[in-house]
Design a protein around this motif. Structure first.
Motif, PDB file in Angstrom:
ATOM      1  N   GLY A 100       0.815  -1.210   0.000  1.00  0.00           N
ATOM      2  CA  GLY A 100       0.000   0.000   0.000  1.00  0.00           C
ATOM      3  C   GLY A 100       0.846   1.257   0.000  1.00  0.00           C
ATOM      4  N   LEU A 101       1.901   1.260   0.796  1.00  0.00           N
ATOM      5  CA  LEU A 101       2.790   2.421   0.843  1.00  0.00           C
ATOM      6  C   LEU A 101       3.554   2.578  -0.466  1.00  0.00           C
ATOM      7  CD1 LEU A 101       4.174   1.933   4.470  1.00  0.00           C
ATOM      8  CD2 LEU A 101       2.568   3.694   3.725  1.00  0.00           C
ATOM      9  N   GLU A 102       3.907   1.441  -1.084  1.00  0.00           N
ATOM     10  CA  GLU A 102       4.676   1.506  -2.326  1.00  0.00           C
ATOM     11  C   GLU A 102       3.886   2.164  -3.453  1.00  0.00           C
ATOM     12  OE1 GLU A 102       7.666   1.106  -2.886  1.00  0.00           O
ATOM     13  OE2 GLU A 102       8.583  -0.509  -1.752  1.00  0.00           O
ATOM     14  N   VAL A 103       2.560   1.997  -3.465  1.00  0.00           N
ATOM     15  CA  VAL A 103       1.781   2.622  -4.537  1.00  0.00           C
ATOM     16  C   VAL A 103       1.411   4.060  -4.199  1.00  0.00           C
ATOM     17  CG1 VAL A 103       0.840   0.429  -5.336  1.00  0.00           C
ATOM     18  CG2 VAL A 103      -0.469   1.796  -3.695  1.00  0.00           C
ATOM     19  N   LEU A 161       8.272  17.800  -9.147  1.00  0.00           N
ATOM     20  CA  LEU A 161       8.287  16.457  -8.573  1.00  0.00           C
ATOM     21  C   LEU A 161       6.878  16.087  -8.103  1.00  0.00           C
ATOM     22  CD1 LEU A 161      11.526  16.620  -6.374  1.00  0.00           C
ATOM     23  CD2 LEU A 161      11.235  15.380  -8.529  1.00  0.00           C
ATOM     24  N   ALA A 162       6.422  14.915  -8.463  1.00  0.00           N
ATOM     25  CA  ALA A 162       5.106  14.430  -8.031  1.00  0.00           C
ATOM     26  C   ALA A 162       5.287  13.667  -6.726  1.00  0.00           C
ATOM     27  CB  ALA A 162       4.491  13.532  -9.096  1.00  0.00           C
ATOM     28  N   LEU A 163       5.138  14.363  -5.612  1.00  0.00           N
ATOM     29  CA  LEU A 163       5.354  13.777  -4.295  1.00  0.00           C
ATOM     30  C   LEU A 163       4.038  13.603  -3.554  1.00  0.00           C
ATOM     31  CD1 LEU A 163       8.424  15.897  -3.075  1.00  0.00           C
ATOM     32  CD2 LEU A 163       8.453  13.699  -4.268  1.00  0.00           C
ATOM     33  N   THR A 164       3.941  12.522  -2.788  1.00  0.00           N
ATOM     34  CA  THR A 164       2.799  12.368  -1.899  1.00  0.00           C
ATOM     35  C   THR A 164       2.982  13.306  -0.707  1.00  0.00           C
ATOM     36  OG1 THR A 164       3.799  10.623  -0.547  1.00  0.00           O
ATOM     37  CG2 THR A 164       2.628   9.934  -2.552  1.00  0.00           C
ATOM     38  N   VAL A 165       1.964  13.382   0.135  1.00  0.00           N
ATOM     39  CA  VAL A 165       2.032  14.258   1.314  1.00  0.00           C
ATOM     40  C   VAL A 165       3.242  13.928   2.168  1.00  0.00           C
ATOM     41  CG1 VAL A 165       0.873  14.891   3.471  1.00  0.00           C
ATOM     42  CG2 VAL A 165      -0.456  14.656   1.380  1.00  0.00           C
ATOM     43  N   ARG A 166       3.406  12.664   2.494  1.00  0.00           N
ATOM     44  CA  ARG A 166       4.504  12.267   3.383  1.00  0.00           C
ATOM     45  C   ARG A 166       5.858  12.409   2.698  1.00  0.00           C
ATOM     46  NH1 ARG A 166       2.044  12.613   8.278  1.00  0.00           N
ATOM     47  NH2 ARG A 166       0.330  11.142   8.469  1.00  0.00           N
ATOM     48  N   GLU A 167       5.939  12.108   1.402  1.00  0.00           N
ATOM     49  CA  GLU A 167       7.207  12.289   0.695  1.00  0.00           C
ATOM     50  C   GLU A 167       7.618  13.752   0.701  1.00  0.00           C
ATOM     51  OE1 GLU A 167       6.274   8.627  -2.413  1.00  0.00           O
ATOM     52  OE2 GLU A 167       6.238  10.704  -3.116  1.00  0.00           O
ATOM     53  N   PHE A 168       6.655  14.641   0.489  1.00  0.00           N
ATOM     54  CA  PHE A 168       6.957  16.069   0.511  1.00  0.00           C
ATOM     55  C   PHE A 168       7.464  16.480   1.890  1.00  0.00           C
ATOM     56  CE2 PHE A 168       6.092  20.512   1.189  1.00  0.00           C
ATOM     57  CZ  PHE A 168       6.387  21.123  -0.020  1.00  0.00           C
ATOM     58  N   ASP A 169       6.764  16.052   2.932  1.00  0.00           N
ATOM     59  CA  ASP A 169       7.172  16.409   4.293  1.00  0.00           C
ATOM     60  C   ASP A 169       8.559  15.866   4.623  1.00  0.00           C
ATOM     61  OD1 ASP A 169       4.783  17.706   4.696  1.00  0.00           O
ATOM     62  OD2 ASP A 169       3.821  16.030   5.718  1.00  0.00           O
ATOM     63  N   LEU A 170       8.824  14.642   4.164  1.00  0.00           N
ATOM     64  CA  LEU A 170      10.120  14.025   4.426  1.00  0.00           C
ATOM     65  C   LEU A 170      11.237  14.796   3.730  1.00  0.00           C
ATOM     66  CD1 LEU A 170      11.566  11.635   5.780  1.00  0.00           C
ATOM     67  CD2 LEU A 170      11.109  10.297   3.717  1.00  0.00           C
ATOM     68  N   ARG A 184      15.143   6.194  12.338  1.00  0.00           N
ATOM     69  CA  ARG A 184      13.788   6.064  11.799  1.00  0.00           C
ATOM     70  C   ARG A 184      12.743   6.485  12.835  1.00  0.00           C
ATOM     71  NH1 ARG A 184      12.922   0.291   9.316  1.00  0.00           N
ATOM     72  NH2 ARG A 184      13.886  -0.321  11.291  1.00  0.00           N
ATOM     73  N   GLU A 185      13.021   6.195  14.106  1.00  0.00           N
ATOM     74  CA  GLU A 185      12.095   6.599  15.157  1.00  0.00           C
ATOM     75  C   GLU A 185      11.965   8.117  15.208  1.00  0.00           C
ATOM     76  OE1 GLU A 185      13.963   2.703  16.493  1.00  0.00           O
ATOM     77  OE2 GLU A 185      14.616   4.558  15.533  1.00  0.00           O
ATOM     78  N   GLU A 186      13.090   8.831  15.030  1.00  0.00           N
ATOM     79  CA  GLU A 186      13.050  10.294  15.026  1.00  0.00           C
ATOM     80  C   GLU A 186      12.261  10.823  13.835  1.00  0.00           C
ATOM     81  OE1 GLU A 186      16.868  12.404  16.545  1.00  0.00           O
ATOM     82  OE2 GLU A 186      17.535  10.608  15.464  1.00  0.00           O
ATOM     83  N   LEU A 187      12.485  10.222  12.666  1.00  0.00           N
ATOM     84  CA  LEU A 187      11.766  10.664  11.472  1.00  0.00           C
ATOM     85  C   LEU A 187      10.269  10.419  11.620  1.00  0.00           C
ATOM     86  CD1 LEU A 187      14.239   9.419   8.729  1.00  0.00           C
ATOM     87  CD2 LEU A 187      13.803  11.790   9.380  1.00  0.00           C
ATOM     88  N   MET A 188       9.903   9.278  12.199  1.00  0.00           N
ATOM     89  CA  MET A 188       8.480   8.999  12.409  1.00  0.00           C
ATOM     90  C   MET A 188       7.861  10.039  13.343  1.00  0.00           C
ATOM     91  SD  MET A 188       6.574   5.449  13.401  1.00  0.00           S
ATOM     92  CE  MET A 188       6.570   4.975  11.663  1.00  0.00           C
ATOM     93  N   VAL A 204       9.961   2.583   3.586  1.00  0.00           N
ATOM     94  CA  VAL A 204       9.314   2.611   2.271  1.00  0.00           C
ATOM     95  C   VAL A 204       9.284   4.028   1.715  1.00  0.00           C
ATOM     96  CG1 VAL A 204       7.141   2.257   1.049  1.00  0.00           C
ATOM     97  CG2 VAL A 204       7.938   0.543   2.661  1.00  0.00           C
ATOM     98  N   HIS A 205       8.972   5.006   2.550  1.00  0.00           N
ATOM     99  CA  HIS A 205       8.911   6.384   2.067  1.00  0.00           C
ATOM    100  C   HIS A 205      10.285   6.916   1.667  1.00  0.00           C
ATOM    101  CE1 HIS A 205       4.752   6.471   3.476  1.00  0.00           C
ATOM    102  NE2 HIS A 205       4.619   7.582   2.781  1.00  0.00           N
TER     103      HIS A 205
END
Length: 242
Positions: A100-103, A161-170, A184-188, A204-205
């Motif tokens: 789901g995250l991959e798509v 760039l076509a980014l999802t919400v989370r990709e943009f935030d990241l 990863r815990e800090e990024l989450m 995945v992101h």
């Protein structure tokens, strides 16, 4: 007059897609009480038709739909335009969540779930998908990348760039903190706003983001893995080539 909770985005339309009428009714009821405008669909073609008639601000999408599954619905909707997606999965299978995250799903919730938790996830994703106040953060630039948080736009060497919400935030988070390694815990916590959760979400992101910002995603130079720690954004790795 419709009453809205302070956290509900004014005028936000949520499309709930689930073939289980009980689940759809419960989710719709909670979202409606939270102040959202809610549309419903019980299958993939119905979801696409609803979206075409009234484009949603966010989609709550069941993975296991009859005929056209949630992954295909997500792909087709993303082909028409950007929209945040929260995927529902009946199985706790990690492969399902990662798929789901991959798509391009921005978040996922595993059934059975708390409707209140789902509403909080909807609020979180919508809040992050809205353009930030102009004064909140100026444009960010590094290594040929440009991110405008106010406009929610990102480019690479001038190309959108076509980014999802989370990709943009990241990406925005990495550009704000170049050269620093984050677990990863800090990024989450910092990007997703969660104090707990499945860390494969971050993995995945990062992989999806690399696919969009790296010249060679198989040999990432910008978003580097720091073994035993997490990830670091290294603008200096390509700065001399810009």
């Amino acid at each position: 007059m419709e009453q809205r909770t302070p956290d509900a985005e004014a005028g936000a339309r949520v499309l709930v897609v689930d073939d289980d009428p009980t689940v759809a009714e419960i989710v719709t009821g909670y979202l409606d009480r939270a102040g959202y405008v809610v549309d419903r669909a019980g299958d993939g073609p119905g979801a696409l038709a609803r979206a075409a008639a009234h484009w949603p601000d966010l989609v709550v999408l069941d993975l296991m739909l009859p005929g056209m599954d949630g992954l295909e619905v997500c792909r087709r909707m993303r082909g028409r335009g950007p929209v945040p997606v929260i995927m529902l999965t009946a199985r706790g299978d990690e492969d399902d969540r990662i798929l789901g995250l991959e798509v391009g799903a921005d978040d996922y919730v595993t059934k059975p779930f708390s409707p209140r938790e789902l509403v909080l996830r909807v609020e979180s994703v919508l809040r992050r998908s809205r353009p930030a106040p102009a004064a909140a953060s100026g444009p960010l630039r590094a290594a040929g990348l440009a991110v405008d948080p106010a406009a929610r736009r990102a480019t690479k060497r001038g190309a959108e760039l076509a980014l999802t919400v989370r990709e943009f935030d990241l990406l925005a988070f990495f550009l704000r903190h170049p050269g620093r390694a984050f677990a990863r815990e800090e990024l989450m916590r910092e990007v997703w706003g969660w104090d707990f959760g499945d860390l494969s979400t971050v993995t995945v992101h990062v992989r999806r983001l690399r696919g969009k910002v790296e010249d060679d995603p198989a040999r990432p130079r910008l978003v580097q893995t720091v073994w035993g720690v997490g990830y670091r954004f290294d603008a200096a790795a390509v700065s001399g080539e810009e």
